[in-house]
Write an enzyme that holds these catalytic residues in place. Structure first.
Site, PDB file in Angstrom:
ATOM      1  N   PRO A  69       0.844  -1.209   0.000  1.00  0.00           N
ATOM      2  CA  PRO A  69       0.000   0.000   0.000  1.00  0.00           C
ATOM      3  C   PRO A  69       0.876   1.256   0.000  1.00  0.00           C
ATOM      4  CG  PRO A  69      -0.587  -1.481   1.818  1.00  0.00           C
ATOM      5  CD  PRO A  69       0.708  -1.967   1.241  1.00  0.00           C
ATOM      6  N   GLU A  70       0.670   2.106  -0.986  1.00  0.00           N
ATOM      7  CA  GLU A  70       1.381   3.378  -1.011  1.00  0.00           C
ATOM      8  C   GLU A  70       0.428   4.471  -0.526  1.00  0.00           C
ATOM      9  OE1 GLU A  70       4.185   4.372  -3.842  1.00  0.00           O
ATOM     10  OE2 GLU A  70       4.480   2.351  -4.603  1.00  0.00           O
TER      11      GLU A  70
END
Ligand code: ZN
Length: 271
Positions: free
Chosen positions: A2-3
């Site tokens: 997850p960015e």
């Protein structure tokens, strides 16, 4: 992994379900995350009402009347809002049960996520207090980037991914923003002109904003049963498009390895 846009998408997804709700129970099924979960936080938030779902860099901040839960999704973590009666599946490690009959459930197969609690100002927590500016906030702009790139010989792509300069610009978004700004990823940071810094700061904001927006369109899926975050792959200019035609000029997109990460770029459009 997850960015920043996926974390912001998660924040927006959970917000309407958690704000104003009381935490009726917090269950830690597995405390061996990146750092062991301090079980004292279970009692600390019991019965507290959630006031806000915030974010700083890739940390979700669940603010309650008693203090703030600081949650990081790590490499593989996700949050879902489910009816409390929903049976747990593999890697469901933490349940935050709400008085609505719903549960905020944290799943993390690789267990690189983390959960902390602070009764004080969360921005002063050791994990958060030294973080660089947020890319979507006003204090990150072309002038800030111009100052931050002077005398820096490192390649510009690596510099914008450095969390000491700006937080949350991951590999996908760095390649995409450099394409939008028409700057070659290998350029020495100090070689960028002021005008290029202004374009690049705008491109970073535009890329992340679009990713959040597209993530937002799949929010219903995200908080539903499958828990898959939405990405904006069909909108990408260069990332993982090695050999495919540039969407602007038609020339084949190139790829090389830079700091152990893949970089994608157009040798015709980027200077
Ligand atoms: Zn091109």
């Amino acid at each position: 992994m997850p960015e920043l846009p996926e974390v912001e998408t998660t924040r927006r997804g959970i917000e309407p379900h958690v704000v104003g709700r009381r935490i009726s129970r917090l269950l830690v099924h597995e405390r061996r995350l990146r750092w062991p979960v301090d079980l004292a936080l279970v009692d600390a938030v019991m019965g507290a009402t959630i006031r806000r779902a915030g974010r700083r860099a890739k940390y979700l901040l669940i603010e309650t009347g008693s203090g703030t839960l600081i949650l990081h999704l790590g490499m593989s973590g996700s949050l879902r809002v489910l009816p409390t009666s929903t049976p747990r599946i593999a890697h469901d490690h933490i349940d935050i049960e709400l008085d609505s009959g719903q549960t905020l459930r944290f799943n993390d197969p690789r267990r690189f996520g983390s959960l902390f609690f602070t009764s004080g100002d969360p921005t002063l927590h050791p994990l958060l207090k030294s973080l660089a500016p947020e890319p979507l906030e006003a204090d990150f702009d072309g002038e800030y980037l111009w100052r931050g790139t002077r005398r820096r010989a490192v390649a510009i792509k690596q510099l914008i991914m450095n969390a000491k300069l700006v937080v949350g610009v991951g590999n996908i978004y760095a390649s995409e923003a450099l394409f939008r700004a028409r700057v070659r990823p290998r350029r020495q940071s100090k070689s960028l002109t002021r005008a290029e810094c202004i374009k690049l700061a705008r491109a970073i904001k535009a890329t992340l904003t679009m990713a959040v927006k597209v993530g937002g369109t799949t929010l219903r899926d995200y908080v539903g049963a499958d828990g898959n975050p939405g990405y904006f792959r069909q909108k990408l200019y260069v990332y993982e498009r090695h050999g495919e035609p540039c969407r602007v000029c038609g020339k084949a997109i190139r790829q090389f390895t830079q700091g152990a990460r893949s970089t994608y770029w157009c040798s015709n459009c980027q200077k």
